[in-house]
Design an enzyme around this catalytic site. Structure first.
Site, mmCIF file in Angstrom:
data_model
loop_
_atom_site.group_PDB
_atom_site.id
_atom_site.type_symbol
_atom_site.label_atom_id
_atom_site.label_comp_id
_atom_site.label_asym_id
_atom_site.label_seq_id
_atom_site.Cartn_x
_atom_site.Cartn_y
_atom_site.Cartn_z
ATOM 1 C CB ILE A 261 -1.456 -10.003 2.918
ATOM 2 C CG1 ILE A 261 -2.045 -10.643 4.174
ATOM 3 C CG2 ILE A 261 -2.519 -9.906 1.827
ATOM 4 C CD1 ILE A 261 -3.184 -9.850 4.794
ATOM 5 C CB SER A 262 -0.119 -7.793 -0.840
ATOM 6 O OG SER A 262 -0.800 -6.791 -0.090
ATOM 7 C CB SER A 263 4.863 -5.698 -0.613
ATOM 8 O OG SER A 263 5.234 -6.251 -1.869
ATOM 9 C CB THR B 252 5.063 2.488 -3.507
ATOM 10 O OG1 THR B 252 3.698 2.877 -3.515
ATOM 11 C CG2 THR B 252 5.481 2.052 -4.893
ATOM 12 C CE1 TYR B 253 1.114 -1.588 1.679
ATOM 13 C CE2 TYR B 253 0.695 -1.095 -0.638
ATOM 14 C CZ TYR B 253 0.708 -1.990 0.413
ATOM 15 O OH TYR B 253 0.328 -3.290 0.207
ATOM 16 N N GLY B 254 4.537 0.066 1.630
ATOM 17 C CA GLY B 254 5.088 -0.824 2.631
ATOM 18 C C GLY B 254 4.573 -2.238 2.456
ATOM 19 C CB VAL C 123 -0.717 -5.756 3.864
ATOM 20 C CG1 VAL C 123 -1.957 -6.153 4.661
ATOM 21 C CG2 VAL C 123 -0.860 -4.328 3.365
ATOM 22 C CG ASP D 244 -7.261 3.829 -6.399
ATOM 23 O OD1 ASP D 244 -7.502 3.625 -7.619
ATOM 24 O OD2 ASP D 244 -6.305 3.302 -5.808
#
Length: 426
Positions: free
Chosen positions: A45-47, A49-51, A53, A171
Site C-alpha cells: 500500500i504505502s511506506s 519513516t515508520y516502515g 503497510v 495529527d
C-alpha cells in the site's frame, strides 16, 4: 434528532454499551506466530519513516481484509541496530490495544517476528484525502452535504471517545481519517497520540512539533507549552472546511527546524490563518499575550502595511463563497450546510482554545440536530463510486522490504495513503 444508526453517543456525553464489542479488551502482542502463516499478503500500500503497510487477507478460515503495518528496526548506514522501538510506535501499540470504538481504527493483533513488529489493522478502502481528490477530478464537483454531515458527526463521535479516555490524537488530517467500504469513519494513525491525564512533563517537552502544519492550531503556532484537546477540534474545523471547499483552508509553507533543532515561528502559516480569521487580539483571545511567540506575532503585524493585514474575520465571506462556488445552496435548508454549518465551523476555528467548542458540544450543535437523521453510512444516497486504494503487486514481500527505522522525522506518517494521493498532497 440523531439517527438510530448511531448507538454510540447519547445526549449526556456517554456511550451506549454494545452487545458485541468489536474485540476483547487488551488485544495485544502475539508470540510465536509468523505473519505469512496467518495472512496472505495481497500487495503493497504505502511506506514512510515508520516502515511499510501491506494489504492482506486472513488464512485458515480467518475472514476479512487487513492492513499490516510493519515497523523496521533502527538503522545506522548498512548496519541494523536493534535498539528498540520509537516512542511513537510504542504509544500507537499501547493505545490501539486498549481503544475500542466504532469510529476509531481497529487493531486486530500485534505480531513479533524476527525482531520486527507487525501491527495488523482492519482494512479500510478509502480515506478523506482520496475522497476530496476524487471530487476535484476531472472537474470540481461538491461532496454531498449529507455526506459531509455524516463524516463530520462520525469523526467527532470518535474524537469524543478519545478525549473522554484522555487521549489526544495530535495529527488529525484528511489522510488519517479512514473510510470503510460501508461508509463508516475510522480515526487512524495514532502514532502521535498520547494520554494527557496528569502528564509528568509538559506535552511540548515530549514532542515539540505536533499536527501537520495546515491543521495546526494557533496556540501551537504561538509556541504554547501546555495545550488541550482543543488542538484536535481546530484540526476538525480545518477538515470540515476542506470537505466543503475541496482544498485546505490554511495552506501555508512550513519553516523547517535548524541544525540545533530549534522550533521556528511558523510565520507563513500564521499569515494564512490571519488572512481568513483576522489578526488575533486580546478581545478574541485573552491568553495570546502570554504566548511565547507573541512578540513574533506583533512583529509580523507591524511588518505588513495596515491595509495588507486583516484585522477582522473574513470567515463569513469565505464560507459564502465556498457554498456558492461549490454548488451548495446559500440558504439554510435540508441537505445544505447553511447557517448552522457556518456557526459550527466558526466555533471550531475559534482562536481562543479555552472557548473553542468541544467534541461533546459539537455533537449537540444544531448542524446535527436539525436536518433529519444522520446515517452511519456516509455514502448513503450517493450514486457515484469512489476508486479503491491503489495496491501494487510487484513489491509484496513483507519479509524483505527495506526502509528506514521507526523513528519519525516531523510528521510524515500517512500510513494508509496511496502513492497517488501522496504525490497529490506534495
Amino acid at each position: 434528532m440523531l439517527g438510530r444508526n448511531f448507538p454510540y453517543f447519547n445526549s449526556v456525553g456517554g456511550f451506549y454499551s454494545r452487545e458485541n464489542s468489536r474485540r476483547q479488551p487488551g488485544t495485544g502482542y502475539t508470540s510465536k506466530v509468523r505473519v505469512r502463516d496467518k495472512y496472505h499478503i495481497v500487495g503493497f500500500i504505502s511506506s514512510g519513516t515508520y516502515g511499510r503497510v501491506y494489504k492482506a487477507v486472513g488464512r485458515n478460515g480467518q475472514g476479512g481484509e487487513f492492513a499490516i503495518k510493519k515497523f523496521k528496526p533502527d538503522k545506522e548506514g548498512d548496519i541494523i541496530q536493534y535498539t528498540g522501538l520509537s516512542q511513537s510506535a510504542i504509544r500507537e501499540m499501547a493505545l490501539c490495544s486498549e481503544l475500542d470504538h466504532a469510529n476509531v481504527v481497529q487493531l486486530a493483533e500485534i505480531i513479533l517476528e524476527d525482531k520486527c513488529i507487525f501491527m495488523v489493522f482492519e482494512y479500510t478502502e478509502h480515506d478523506l484525502l482520496q475522497i476530496i481528490h476524487h471530487h476535484t477530478q476531472p472537474q470540481r464537483h461538491p461532496i454531498p452535504a449529507a455526506m459531509v454531515r455524516s463524516i463530520l458527526f462520525q469523526l467527532l463521535n470518535g474524537l469524543l471517545y478519545l478525549h473522554t479516555n484522555w487521549v489526544l490524537h495530535r495529527d488529525l488530517k484528511p489522510a488519517n481519517i479512514l473510510v470503510t467500504s460501508s461508509g463508516a469513519i475510522r480515526i487512524g494513525d495514532l502514532g502521535l497520540a498520547r494520554l494527557f491525564y496528569k502528564p509528568l512533563n509538559s506535552l511540548f517537552s515530549g514532542d515539540k512539533v505536533v499536527v501537520t502544519i495546515w491543521y495546526r492550531a494557533p496556540e501551537l503556532l504561538m509556541g504554547s507549552r501546555h495545550y488541550t484537546p482543543a488542538v484536535d477540534l481546530w484540526a476538525v474545523g480545518c477538515i470540515f472546511a476542506e470537505l466543503l471547499s475541496l482544498r485546505p483552508i490554511f495552506k501555508g509553507e512550513e519553516a523547517k527546524m535548524d541544525s540545533k533543532k530549534t522550533v521556528p515561528f511558523q510565520r507563513n502559516q500564521m499569515m494564512k490563518i490571519i488572512d481568513i480569521m483576522g489578526l488575533p487580539h486580546r478581545d478574541n483571545w485573552p491568553g495570546i499575550v502570554h504566548m511565547p511567540e507573541y512578540s513574533q506575532l506583533q512583529s509580523l503585524a507591524m511588518s505588513r502595511a495596515p491595509n495588507h493585514i486583516s484585522r477582522t474575520s473574513n470567515l463569513g465571506s469565505w464560507y459564502q463563497n465556498c457554498l456558492k462556488n461549490g454548488g451548495y445552496s446559500v440558504n439554510s435548508s435540508v441537505g445544505t450546510p447553511g447557517d448552522d454549518g457556518f456557526d459550527l465551523l466558526s466555533r471550531l476555528l475559534d482562536y481562543d482554545p479555552t472557548s473553542r467548542i468541544t467534541a461533546k458540544e459539537a455533537l449537540e450543535h444544531p448542524y446535527f440536530k436539525n436536518g433529519g437523521p444522520i446515517s452511519a453510512n456516509c455514502f448513503e444516497g450517493f450514486e457515484g463510486k469512489y476508486p479503491h486504494r491503489r495496491i501494487t503487486h510487484d513489491d509484496n514481500d513483507i519479509r524483505s522490504g527495506s526502509l528506514p527505522g521507526t523513528k519519525r522525522s516531523g510528521l510524515p506518517d500517512d500510513s494508509l495513503m496511496s502513492r497517488a494521493a501522496k504525490r497529490m498532497k506534495e
